[in-house]
Design a protein around this motif. Structure first.
Motif, PDB file in Angstrom:
ATOM      1  N   LEU A   1      17.576  -3.176  13.314  1.00 17.02           N
ATOM      2  CA  LEU A   1      17.508  -4.634  13.386  1.00 17.02           C
ATOM      3  C   LEU A   1      16.100  -5.124  13.052  1.00 17.02           C
ATOM      4  CD1 LEU A   1      18.687  -7.408  14.117  1.00 17.02           C
ATOM      5  CD2 LEU A   1      18.154  -6.918  16.519  1.00 17.02           C
ATOM      6  N   SER A   2      15.081  -4.400  13.550  1.00 21.97           N
ATOM      7  CA  SER A   2      13.692  -4.776  13.262  1.00 21.97           C
ATOM      8  C   SER A   2      13.405  -4.739  11.766  1.00 21.97           C
ATOM      9  CB  SER A   2      12.737  -3.839  14.008  1.00 21.97           C
ATOM     10  OG  SER A   2      12.909  -3.948  15.401  1.00 21.97           O
ATOM     11  N   VAL A   3      14.012  -3.766  11.078  1.00 19.95           N
ATOM     12  CA  VAL A   3      13.819  -3.709   9.620  1.00 19.95           C
ATOM     13  C   VAL A   3      14.360  -4.976   8.960  1.00 19.95           C
ATOM     14  CG1 VAL A   3      14.513  -2.513   7.513  1.00 19.95           C
ATOM     15  CG2 VAL A   3      13.836  -1.202   9.524  1.00 19.95           C
ATOM     16  N   LEU A   4      15.554  -5.417   9.390  1.00 18.86           N
ATOM     17  CA  LEU A   4      16.127  -6.633   8.810  1.00 18.86           C
ATOM     18  C   LEU A   4      15.263  -7.857   9.099  1.00 18.86           C
ATOM     19  CD1 LEU A   4      19.941  -6.228   9.568  1.00 18.86           C
ATOM     20  CD2 LEU A   4      18.808  -6.050   7.358  1.00 18.86           C
ATOM     21  N   VAL A   5      14.763  -7.965  10.326  1.00 23.45           N
ATOM     22  CA  VAL A   5      13.938  -9.119  10.703  1.00 23.45           C
ATOM     23  C   VAL A   5      12.633  -9.115   9.926  1.00 23.45           C
ATOM     24  CG1 VAL A   5      12.674 -10.214  12.587  1.00 23.45           C
ATOM     25  CG2 VAL A   5      14.974  -9.325  12.984  1.00 23.45           C
ATOM     26  N   VAL A   6      11.994  -7.947   9.844  1.00 25.70           N
ATOM     27  CA  VAL A   6      10.729  -7.856   9.109  1.00 25.70           C
ATOM     28  C   VAL A   6      10.935  -8.183   7.640  1.00 25.70           C
ATOM     29  CG1 VAL A   6       9.037  -6.193   8.235  1.00 25.70           C
ATOM     30  CG2 VAL A   6       9.527  -6.301  10.665  1.00 25.70           C
ATOM     31  N   ALA A   7      12.083  -7.792   7.092  1.00 26.05           N
ATOM     32  CA  ALA A   7      12.333  -8.004   5.663  1.00 26.05           C
ATOM     33  C   ALA A   7      12.531  -9.473   5.318  1.00 26.05           C
ATOM     34  CB  ALA A   7      13.560  -7.211   5.230  1.00 26.05           C
ATOM     35  N   CYS A   8      12.879 -10.304   6.290  1.00 24.24           N
ATOM     36  CA  CYS A   8      13.003 -11.739   6.011  1.00 24.24           C
ATOM     37  C   CYS A   8      11.629 -12.262   5.606  1.00 24.24           C
ATOM     38  CB  CYS A   8      13.514 -12.490   7.242  1.00 24.24           C
ATOM     39  SG  CYS A   8      15.237 -12.134   7.624  1.00 24.24           S
ATOM     40  N   PRO A   9      11.461 -12.647   4.357  1.00 24.48           N
ATOM     41  CA  PRO A   9      10.122 -12.914   3.818  1.00 24.48           C
ATOM     42  C   PRO A   9       9.592 -14.295   4.180  1.00 24.48           C
ATOM     43  CG  PRO A   9      11.741 -13.239   2.108  1.00 24.48           C
ATOM     44  CD  PRO A   9      12.512 -12.847   3.337  1.00 24.48           C
ATOM     45  N   CYS A  10       9.338 -14.521   5.464  1.00 23.52           N
ATOM     46  CA  CYS A  10       8.823 -15.833   5.876  1.00 23.52           C
ATOM     47  C   CYS A  10       7.464 -16.108   5.243  1.00 23.52           C
ATOM     48  CB  CYS A  10       8.718 -15.896   7.400  1.00 23.52           C
ATOM     49  SG  CYS A  10      10.329 -15.886   8.221  1.00 23.52           S
ATOM     50  N   ALA A  11       6.573 -15.103   5.271  1.00 19.04           N
ATOM     51  CA  ALA A  11       5.238 -15.307   4.698  1.00 19.04           C
ATOM     52  C   ALA A  11       5.323 -15.525   3.197  1.00 19.04           C
ATOM     53  CB  ALA A  11       4.345 -14.101   5.009  1.00 19.04           C
ATOM     54  N   VAL A  12       6.216 -14.766   2.533  1.00 15.12           N
ATOM     55  CA  VAL A  12       6.398 -14.957   1.095  1.00 15.12           C
ATOM     56  C   VAL A  12       6.926 -16.358   0.822  1.00 15.12           C
ATOM     57  CG1 VAL A  12       7.659 -14.157  -0.937  1.00 15.12           C
ATOM     58  CG2 VAL A  12       6.783 -12.509   0.714  1.00 15.12           C
TER      59      VAL A  12
ATOM     60  N   GLY B   1      21.409 -12.365  -1.981  1.00 15.91           N
ATOM     61  CA  GLY B   1      20.107 -13.009  -1.880  1.00 15.91           C
ATOM     62  C   GLY B   1      19.632 -13.095  -0.446  1.00 15.91           C
ATOM     63  N   MET B   2      18.779 -14.070  -0.192  1.00 20.19           N
ATOM     64  CA  MET B   2      18.190 -14.212   1.134  1.00 20.19           C
ATOM     65  C   MET B   2      19.229 -14.505   2.206  1.00 20.19           C
ATOM     66  SD  MET B   2      14.991 -13.594   1.021  1.00 20.19           S
ATOM     67  CE  MET B   2      15.480 -12.324  -0.143  1.00 20.19           C
ATOM     68  N   ASP B   3      20.323 -15.193   1.826  1.00 18.13           N
ATOM     69  CA  ASP B   3      21.327 -15.538   2.834  1.00 18.13           C
ATOM     70  C   ASP B   3      22.015 -14.301   3.394  1.00 18.13           C
ATOM     71  OD1 ASP B   3      21.368 -18.490   2.946  1.00 18.13           O
ATOM     72  OD2 ASP B   3      21.765 -18.296   0.816  1.00 18.13           O
TER      73      ASP B   3
ATOM     74  N   ALA C   1      13.940 -12.034  -5.917  1.00 20.51           N
ATOM     75  CA  ALA C   1      15.022 -12.257  -4.952  1.00 20.51           C
ATOM     76  C   ALA C   1      16.186 -11.301  -5.193  1.00 20.51           C
ATOM     77  CB  ALA C   1      15.501 -13.705  -5.038  1.00 20.51           C
ATOM     78  N   ALA C   2      16.381 -10.903  -6.448  1.00 25.22           N
ATOM     79  CA  ALA C   2      17.522 -10.039  -6.775  1.00 25.22           C
ATOM     80  C   ALA C   2      17.369  -8.632  -6.212  1.00 25.22           C
ATOM     81  CB  ALA C   2      17.704  -9.987  -8.296  1.00 25.22           C
ATOM     82  N   TRP C   3      16.132  -8.126  -6.128  1.00 22.15           N
ATOM     83  CA  TRP C   3      16.003  -6.744  -5.632  1.00 22.15           C
ATOM     84  C   TRP C   3      15.555  -6.649  -4.178  1.00 22.15           C
ATOM     85  CZ3 TRP C   3      11.480  -5.225  -3.507  1.00 22.15           C
ATOM     86  CH2 TRP C   3      10.289  -5.815  -3.938  1.00 22.15           C
ATOM     87  N   LEU C   4      14.959  -7.732  -3.621  1.00 28.47           N
ATOM     88  CA  LEU C   4      14.433  -7.646  -2.259  1.00 28.47           C
ATOM     89  C   LEU C   4      15.545  -7.416  -1.231  1.00 28.47           C
ATOM     90  CD1 LEU C   4      12.116  -7.787  -0.269  1.00 28.47           C
ATOM     91  CD2 LEU C   4      12.359 -10.273  -0.239  1.00 28.47           C
ATOM     92  N   SER C   5      16.621  -8.199  -1.325  1.00 28.62           N
ATOM     93  CA  SER C   5      17.695  -8.071  -0.335  1.00 28.62           C
ATOM     94  C   SER C   5      18.362  -6.698  -0.366  1.00 28.62           C
ATOM     95  CB  SER C   5      18.735  -9.174  -0.561  1.00 28.62           C
ATOM     96  OG  SER C   5      18.157 -10.438  -0.350  1.00 28.62           O
ATOM     97  N   PRO C   6      18.752  -6.175  -1.534  1.00 26.47           N
ATOM     98  CA  PRO C   6      19.357  -4.833  -1.532  1.00 26.47           C
ATOM     99  C   PRO C   6      18.420  -3.757  -0.978  1.00 26.47           C
ATOM    100  CG  PRO C   6      19.788  -5.946  -3.611  1.00 26.47           C
ATOM    101  CD  PRO C   6      18.815  -6.790  -2.879  1.00 26.47           C
ATOM    102  N   VAL C   7      17.126  -3.844  -1.307  1.00 25.98           N
ATOM    103  CA  VAL C   7      16.176  -2.844  -0.807  1.00 25.98           C
ATOM    104  C   VAL C   7      16.107  -2.888   0.713  1.00 25.98           C
ATOM    105  CG1 VAL C   7      13.718  -2.263  -0.685  1.00 25.98           C
ATOM    106  CG2 VAL C   7      14.789  -2.686  -2.904  1.00 25.98           C
TER     107      VAL C   7
END
Length: 743
Positions: A377-388, A162-164, A344-350
């Motif tokens: 690293l930028s991909v990981l940071v961008v993927a953190c869904p703060c806006a979501v 998940g997000m963690d 949440a189940a598919w966002l982290s693996p993607v």
């Protein structure tokens, strides 16, 4: 629940060690894969696990080892007090980590800002500041961020990342890249990125824990306060702790005592049953009838004390089963919740796959190794869904503020999602559609009613707390003159009361009155010619008054609807909602009230127990909204899509409801539903924008070099956009009267 589950093929357990919703999903996934399990659900706010399947498969001894393998502990369904203490400890644990993140992270951010702003001389001093930034980030990363890493590892073991997992990889990746860049003499470090992610997410987790603590108050309010009970054992009458009571013990009750055990009456008496039945008038129960914990014993016929045989001890009482059913209902998930789980189940693996792909692809396209690593690293940071993550909470926060301005306090802001889709609205009767203040709707008298009669009636009822007596007192004061009863024949010198039946009043000049039910006066030989009950007022409660000559007056009292009741029900019906009245009160009173507020006869349901009310509510068009004020409504408040407590609701109803009305009447329900539809529109707009942002941002960082700092700034910009959109909700208030039907 016991170690061997009952043949009913369902069980409830408590889960220990959860840190976030990802933990709940991980445990849920493990349980669903277990053989013999047909359904499993984990309710994160109350840490309650619901499982359904074969009897042996859902036994605690079978499931606990599976859960322990991924780092969690499954145990017996814990007491409410134990759960509250555990959450309090979690709150202190989070507060300490957040304090460390704030204190040390502040210096990390300050050092980074000085470097970015060029406020220190270039060269060796900048390098020193970069090392200082990294040094102050270590306590944050190595202590404050540990729960994220632990939860991420556990969810990976459960094959439900998940997000963690994303947060952990983002933090550890930022630290590793920064240390590597420092080793090469570069000052372009990203310690501040790691610190910001941890600090902001700790704030969110602490807020979640506080909400979970508040949610447990519903169960605390439903639980009876512990106390001692008086038991007869071997000819001895003594007080014992509640936990010492056994099946078939004989308990003695004194007048005014609240029952702490379920039992069967051994003699007759009067009881206040409002906590479970909703009836405002006391009931006369005879020997052999069952009574339940929460009833209040008023008086026995001809006896000082009352005896009952215990047939349910703590944990098995009807009230305990109501609490258990509430926990069971809360484990069930709505469609939006399930959709969020799938997201949440598919966002982290993607995101992980994209980051892994970005590293070799960027390197093969000519980027240096450090550039390729930074891009991943930028991909990981961008993927953190703060806006979501902000899209829905910010909209609900703005909507909650608007609701508060209109006299509705939302205990569960997440209820806005369900409120916007509500199809049926059901009301309790007493204290909800009515104010609980009986009024005289018809009066008959043997003689002309003069001021002397009104003063005597006021004096006879002034000291009583019975709702009918209070109604007569208001009628007497409103109808009579203001002469002081202490100065004339209306002064009472003696008053004998038979609880729940009537009273005998002796006035100063020797006159006597009997006041009570028709049957009670007849039993005392009072002449009742002319006192027959009128069929036209069968819906009302009858109070008869007699003197030495016989029948004197008959009053018919009813609990009228709240002032805005009819207009609000009409507004709900005009907006397409199915409306219903569900009560534990008698049919006549319920039908009359339904007619007063504009409900069809087939939409008024009377004499329903708490369990029957919940079953009836489940049969209405879903999602449902239920408005109720008593302990007997707590099950419906939990079973409904959204529960609402009126202004004067009991503690149990207030704590179990998602929203509470802060003004008299039910007009706030109309306002709340109208506001919920607008709030949901803003939520959807925010979610669409957030999804577009994440898609575009991920695509951008894959095809071109974007520094992690720029990714953080992009995240901040997207968060600001959803913030401003949510603010529109507060800037454009909902106009109109609650009773009007326009949306």
């Amino acid at each position: 629940m016991s170690d061997s589950a009952p043949a009913g093929s369902t069980a409830l357990f408590s889960l220990h060690g959860m840190w976030c919703t990802s933990c709940a999903l991980a445990v849920e996934g493990v349980l669903k894969r277990a053989p013999g399990i047909t359904q499993a659900s984990v309710h994160y706010p109350t840490a309650t696990v619901y499982v359904q399947g074969e009897a042996q498969a859902i036994a605690l001894a079978t499931l606990a080892p599976r859960v322990s393998r991924i780092g969690y502990r499954l145990g017996e369904l814990e007491a409410v007090q134990d759960a509250a203490e555990r959450l309090e400890q979690e709150g202190r644990y989070l507060s300490l980590r957040l304090g460390v993140a704030a204190v040390f992270g502040m210096w990390t951010m300050l050092a980074s800002i000085l470097i970015y702003a060029g406020a220190v001389p270039a060269g060796r001093i900048e390098l020193v500041m970069a090392w200082v930034s990294g040094a102050f980030s270590l306590p944050v990363v190595l202590y404050a961020g540990v729960p994220f890493y632990r939860a991420g590892f556990r969810t990976l073991l459960a094959r439900r990342p998940g997000m963690d997992v994303l947060v952990s990889l983002g933090v550890l990746g930022a630290m590793a890249v920064s240390v590597w860049l420092l080793g090469q003499g570069s000052v372009e470090v990203y310690f501040d990125t790691a610190v910001m992610l941890i600090a902001l997410l700790l704030v969110g987790r602490l807020a979640e824990t506080l909400c979970r603590q508040r949610g447990l108050k519903a169960f605390e309010a439903l639980a009876l306060a512990p106390g001692d009970v008086t038991l007869e054992r071997e000819g001895q009458i003594a007080s014992h702790p509640l936990s010492a009571a056994c099946m078939n013990d004989v308990q003695r009750l004194a007048p005014g005592e609240t029952l702490l055990l379920d039992g069967e009456l051994m003699s007759a008496g009067w009881f206040d049953t409002a906590t479970l039945s909703g009836e405002s008038v006391p009931r006369y129960l005879v020997a052999g009838q069952r009574v339940y914990a929460g009833y209040r014993f008023i008086e026995a016929d001809g006896e000082v004390a009352l005896r009952l045989r215990v047939n349910a001890t703590p944990g098995e009482r009807r009230r305990d089963h109501l609490c258990e059913q509430m926990r069971l209902l809360q484990t069930q998930k709505g469609e939006l919740h399930k959709l969020a789980d799938r997201f949440a189940a598919w966002l982290s693996p993607v995101a992980l796959v994209l980051a892994l792909i970005t590293l070799p692809v960027a390197f093969m396209l000519g980027a240096s190794l450090d550039e390729a690593v930074v891009r991943a690293l930028s991909v990981l940071v961008v993927a953190c869904p703060c806006a979501v993550g902000l899209a829905v909470p910010l909209a609900t926060l703005a909507g909650s503020d608007q609701a508060l301005q209109r006299g509705v306090a939302l205990r569960d802001p997440g209820a806005f999602e369900t409120l916007a889709r509500v199809r049926a609205v059901a009301f309790d009767k007493t204290g909800t559609l009515t104010a609980g203040r009986h009024r005289v709707v018809h009066a008959e008298c043997r003689d002309a009613l003069g001021g002397d009669f009104h003063r005597k009636l006021a004096a006879a009822t002034r000291q009583s707390e019975h709702p009918l007596a209070q109604g007569l007192l208001r009628w007497a004061l409103e109808s009579g003159d203001k002469q002081n009863e202490e100065e004339d024949a209306s002064r009472v010198v003696r008053l004998d009361e038979v609880a729940g039946a009537g009273r005998v009043i002796a006035f100063e000049r020797g006159e006597r009155w009997w006041m009570g039910s028709l049957g009670w006066l007849g039993e005392r030989g009072v002449t009742l010619e002319g006192a027959a009950h009128q069929a036209d007022h069968a819906f009302a409660s009858q109070v008869v008054v007699a003197d030495e000559r016989g029948w004197l007056a008959t009053f018919y009292l009813a609990d009228p609807p709240v002032e805005d009741g009819r207009a609000s029900v009409r507004a709900l019906q005009a907006q397409g909602y199915l409306t219903a009245l569900i009560s534990g009160d008698r049919q006549g009173a319920v039908s009359w009230l339904g007619e007063q507020v504009g409900l069809a006869p087939n939409a008024c349901y009377a004499q329903r127990s708490p369990e029957a009310k919940a079953r009836l509510l489940a049969g209405l068009a879903s999602p449902t909204l239920y408005v109720g004020d008593g302990v007997n409504d707590t099950l419906c408040l939990a079973a409904a899509g959204v529960g609402v407590a009126p202004m004067q609701a009991s503690d149990a109803a207030r704590e179990g409801a998602a929203a509470q009305l802060l003004r008299p009447g039910i007009g706030g329900v109309v306002q709340l539903l109208r506001l919920a539809r607008r709030t949901r529109n803003v939520m959807l707009q925010n979610l669409v924008f957030s999804a577009v942002y994440n898609t575009l941002a991920l695509g951008l960082v894959i095809v071109m070099a974007v520094p992690p700092l720029a990714a953080v700034l992009a995240m901040a910009a997207s968060s600001l956009s959803v913030t401003l959109n949510a603010a529109r909700l507060a800037w454009a208030p909902v106009d109109g009267d609650p009773a009007k039907g326009s949306p």
